[in-house]
Design a protein around this motif. Structure first.
Motif, PDB file in Angstrom:
ATOM      1  N   GLN A  21       0.867  -1.164   0.000  1.00 45.51           N
ATOM      2  CA  GLN A  21       0.000   0.000   0.000  1.00 45.51           C
ATOM      3  C   GLN A  21       0.907   1.218   0.000  1.00 45.51           C
ATOM      4  O   GLN A  21       1.689   1.408   0.927  1.00 45.51           O
ATOM      5  CB  GLN A  21      -0.899   0.014   1.232  1.00 45.51           C
ATOM      6  CG  GLN A  21      -1.901  -1.109   1.227  1.00 45.51           C
ATOM      7  CD  GLN A  21      -2.734  -1.128   2.490  1.00 45.51           C
ATOM      8  OE1 GLN A  21      -2.207  -0.969   3.575  1.00 45.51           O
ATOM      9  NE2 GLN A  21      -4.019  -1.330   2.333  1.00 45.51           N
ATOM     10  N   GLU A  22       0.808   2.018  -1.054  1.00 46.14           N
ATOM     11  CA  GLU A  22       1.592   3.247  -1.135  1.00 46.14           C
ATOM     12  C   GLU A  22       1.112   4.209  -0.063  1.00 46.14           C
ATOM     13  O   GLU A  22      -0.073   4.284   0.245  1.00 46.14           O
ATOM     14  CB  GLU A  22       1.418   3.877  -2.515  1.00 46.14           C
ATOM     15  CG  GLU A  22       2.156   5.181  -2.682  1.00 46.14           C
ATOM     16  CD  GLU A  22       1.820   5.884  -3.970  1.00 46.14           C
ATOM     17  OE1 GLU A  22       2.548   6.822  -4.307  1.00 46.14           O
ATOM     18  OE2 GLU A  22       0.835   5.523  -4.633  1.00 46.14           O
ATOM     19  N   THR A  35      -2.847   5.184  -0.491  1.00 45.09           N
ATOM     20  CA  THR A  35      -3.349   5.446  -1.828  1.00 45.09           C
ATOM     21  C   THR A  35      -3.409   4.181  -2.676  1.00 45.09           C
ATOM     22  O   THR A  35      -4.399   3.490  -2.674  1.00 45.09           O
ATOM     23  CB  THR A  35      -2.514   6.536  -2.506  1.00 45.09           C
ATOM     24  OG1 THR A  35      -1.132   6.169  -2.421  1.00 45.09           O
ATOM     25  CG2 THR A  35      -2.705   7.879  -1.834  1.00 45.09           C
ATOM     26  N   GLU A  36      -2.369   3.849  -3.369  1.00 44.76           N
ATOM     27  CA  GLU A  36      -2.365   2.750  -4.338  1.00 44.76           C
ATOM     28  C   GLU A  36      -2.015   1.415  -3.684  1.00 44.76           C
ATOM     29  O   GLU A  36      -1.207   1.355  -2.769  1.00 44.76           O
ATOM     30  CB  GLU A  36      -1.341   3.057  -5.428  1.00 44.76           C
ATOM     31  CG  GLU A  36      -1.441   4.473  -5.946  1.00 44.76           C
ATOM     32  CD  GLU A  36      -2.137   4.559  -7.265  1.00 44.76           C
ATOM     33  OE1 GLU A  36      -2.169   3.560  -7.971  1.00 44.76           O
ATOM     34  OE2 GLU A  36      -2.642   5.635  -7.593  1.00 44.76           O
ATOM     35  N   THR A  37      -2.621   0.336  -4.186  1.00 44.08           N
ATOM     36  CA  THR A  37      -2.358  -1.006  -3.669  1.00 44.08           C
ATOM     37  C   THR A  37      -1.934  -1.914  -4.809  1.00 44.08           C
ATOM     38  O   THR A  37      -2.547  -1.909  -5.877  1.00 44.08           O
ATOM     39  CB  THR A  37      -3.622  -1.585  -2.999  1.00 44.08           C
ATOM     40  OG1 THR A  37      -3.987  -0.730  -1.920  1.00 44.08           O
ATOM     41  CG2 THR A  37      -3.378  -2.969  -2.470  1.00 44.08           C
ATOM     42  N   LEU A  38      -0.859  -2.686  -4.588  1.00 42.46           N
ATOM     43  CA  LEU A  38      -0.411  -3.709  -5.522  1.00 42.46           C
ATOM     44  C   LEU A  38      -0.469  -5.046  -4.800  1.00 42.46           C
ATOM     45  O   LEU A  38      -0.304  -5.103  -3.587  1.00 42.46           O
ATOM     46  CB  LEU A  38       1.026  -3.448  -5.978  1.00 42.46           C
ATOM     47  CG  LEU A  38       1.319  -2.097  -6.622  1.00 42.46           C
ATOM     48  CD1 LEU A  38       2.811  -1.968  -6.899  1.00 42.46           C
ATOM     49  CD2 LEU A  38       0.524  -1.926  -7.898  1.00 42.46           C
ATOM     50  N   THR A  42      -2.585   1.384 -11.507  1.00 44.77           N
ATOM     51  CA  THR A  42      -2.622   2.575 -10.663  1.00 44.77           C
ATOM     52  C   THR A  42      -3.058   3.752 -11.516  1.00 44.77           C
ATOM     53  O   THR A  42      -3.210   3.627 -12.736  1.00 44.77           O
ATOM     54  CB  THR A  42      -1.235   2.883 -10.054  1.00 44.77           C
ATOM     55  OG1 THR A  42      -0.357   3.307 -11.108  1.00 44.77           O
ATOM     56  CG2 THR A  42      -0.656   1.665  -9.354  1.00 44.77           C
ATOM     57  N   ARG A  43      -3.207   4.898 -10.886  1.00 44.54           N
ATOM     58  CA  ARG A  43      -3.590   6.095 -11.640  1.00 44.54           C
ATOM     59  C   ARG A  43      -2.500   6.507 -12.628  1.00 44.54           C
ATOM     60  O   ARG A  43      -2.731   7.276 -13.543  1.00 44.54           O
ATOM     61  CB  ARG A  43      -3.926   7.237 -10.684  1.00 44.54           C
ATOM     62  CG  ARG A  43      -2.757   7.734  -9.875  1.00 44.54           C
ATOM     63  CD  ARG A  43      -3.181   8.815  -8.869  1.00 44.54           C
ATOM     64  NE  ARG A  43      -2.086   9.222  -8.039  1.00 44.54           N
ATOM     65  CZ  ARG A  43      -1.666   8.599  -6.950  1.00 44.54           C
ATOM     66  NH1 ARG A  43      -2.280   7.496  -6.566  1.00 44.54           N
ATOM     67  NH2 ARG A  43      -0.647   9.034  -6.254  1.00 44.54           N
ATOM     68  N   GLN A  44      -1.277   5.969 -12.440  1.00 45.65           N
ATOM     69  CA  GLN A  44      -0.162   6.306 -13.326  1.00 45.65           C
ATOM     70  C   GLN A  44       0.108   5.208 -14.350  1.00 45.65           C
ATOM     71  O   GLN A  44       1.108   5.254 -15.040  1.00 45.65           O
ATOM     72  CB  GLN A  44       1.079   6.558 -12.489  1.00 45.65           C
ATOM     73  CG  GLN A  44       0.880   7.722 -11.542  1.00 45.65           C
ATOM     74  CD  GLN A  44       1.854   7.700 -10.397  1.00 45.65           C
ATOM     75  OE1 GLN A  44       2.376   6.655 -10.026  1.00 45.65           O
ATOM     76  NE2 GLN A  44       2.091   8.857  -9.809  1.00 45.65           N
ATOM     77  N   ARG A  61       0.085   0.804 -15.441  1.00 45.72           N
ATOM     78  CA  ARG A  61       0.341  -0.540 -14.912  1.00 45.72           C
ATOM     79  C   ARG A  61       1.713  -0.563 -14.244  1.00 45.72           C
ATOM     80  O   ARG A  61       2.698  -0.100 -14.815  1.00 45.72           O
ATOM     81  CB  ARG A  61       0.326  -1.549 -16.065  1.00 45.72           C
ATOM     82  CG  ARG A  61       0.590  -2.944 -15.667  1.00 45.72           C
ATOM     83  CD  ARG A  61      -0.711  -3.643 -15.417  1.00 45.72           C
ATOM     84  NE  ARG A  61      -0.441  -5.030 -15.073  1.00 45.72           N
ATOM     85  CZ  ARG A  61      -1.060  -5.653 -14.099  1.00 45.72           C
ATOM     86  NH1 ARG A  61      -1.984  -5.045 -13.428  1.00 45.72           N
ATOM     87  NH2 ARG A  61      -0.778  -6.890 -13.831  1.00 45.72           N
ATOM     88  N   VAL A  62       1.795  -1.101 -13.017  1.00 44.46           N
ATOM     89  CA  VAL A  62       3.038  -1.111 -12.258  1.00 44.46           C
ATOM     90  C   VAL A  62       3.390  -2.535 -11.855  1.00 44.46           C
ATOM     91  O   VAL A  62       2.523  -3.301 -11.426  1.00 44.46           O
ATOM     92  CB  VAL A  62       2.925  -0.229 -10.987  1.00 44.46           C
ATOM     93  CG1 VAL A  62       4.180  -0.313 -10.152  1.00 44.46           C
ATOM     94  CG2 VAL A  62       2.634   1.212 -11.373  1.00 44.46           C
ATOM     95  N   ARG A  87       6.852   0.895 -14.637  1.00 39.38           N
ATOM     96  CA  ARG A  87       5.548   1.529 -14.799  1.00 39.38           C
ATOM     97  C   ARG A  87       5.302   1.734 -16.288  1.00 39.38           C
ATOM     98  O   ARG A  87       6.112   2.352 -16.979  1.00 39.38           O
ATOM     99  CB  ARG A  87       5.517   2.863 -14.057  1.00 39.38           C
ATOM    100  CG  ARG A  87       4.203   3.576 -14.143  1.00 39.38           C
ATOM    101  CD  ARG A  87       4.201   4.868 -13.346  1.00 39.38           C
ATOM    102  NE  ARG A  87       4.424   4.567 -11.948  1.00 39.38           N
ATOM    103  CZ  ARG A  87       5.273   5.243 -11.177  1.00 39.38           C
ATOM    104  NH1 ARG A  87       5.991   6.224 -11.670  1.00 39.38           N
ATOM    105  NH2 ARG A  87       5.407   4.937  -9.908  1.00 39.38           N
TER     106      ARG A  87
END
Length: 160
Positions: free
Chosen positions: A92-93, A103-106, A121-123, A125-126, A144
């Motif tokens: 979790q970012e 914010t973001e979760t992978l 993510t909003r930016q 694929r990570v 990314r």
């Protein structure tokens, strides 16, 4: 009794389960690290240095706080890494300016000395990868991919 234990252990070994297999606590990230590597933004390589501090919050959770930079500037980022006993991995970012806002979760998997996570993510694929994890060294890579292109970060961390 002994004759029953050996076939049971052999069966577990053949299924990939071993009493000696890695556990989340085996990833000894706790402490301060120094990293050197390369970042590629839009194809141009840039050498970077990345101090890292890791706080072990529990046997399954680690808080990573990175600061990567070069002569052109510095970027801070933080994330919570959770490794469950069944082999799942989640990050979790955490926004350093608002630590309460995750914010973001992978998500992904871990085994032995390797952790692989991915997600949208909003930016874009990570994909995040920890490789060759040991008590004093590990490789860290982030890739990314977005409509605007691909950014890659590769860093080798050694314990301070």
């Amino acid at each position: 009794m002994r004759n029953r234990v050996i076939p049971f252990a052999l069966c577990l070994f053949m299924m990939g389960v071993s009493p000696l297999s890695a556990q989340p606590a085996d990833f000894a990230f706790q402490g301060d690290w120094r990293g050197q590597g390369t970042a590629w933004q839009m194809g141009d390589p840039v050498r970077i240095r990345c101090p890292l501090s890791v706080e072990q919050l529990s046997s399954t959770e680690h808080l990573f706080e990175h600061r990567c930079g070069n002569a052109l500037g510095t970027e801070r980022f933080a994330f919570l890494l959770t490794l469950t006993p069944d082999g799942r991995a989640v990050t979790q970012e955490i926004d350093p300016s608002a630590p309460q806002a995750q914010t973001e979760t992978l998500s992904g998997q871990w085994q032995n000395d390797f952790i692989l996570l991915s997600g949208g993510t909003r930016q874009g694929r990570v994909v995040v990868q920890f490789d060759e994890v040991s008590a004093d060294r590990f490789a860290f890579a982030v890739q990314r991919t977005a409509d605007s292109g691909r950014d890659t970060l590769q860093v080798i961390y050694v314990r301070r």
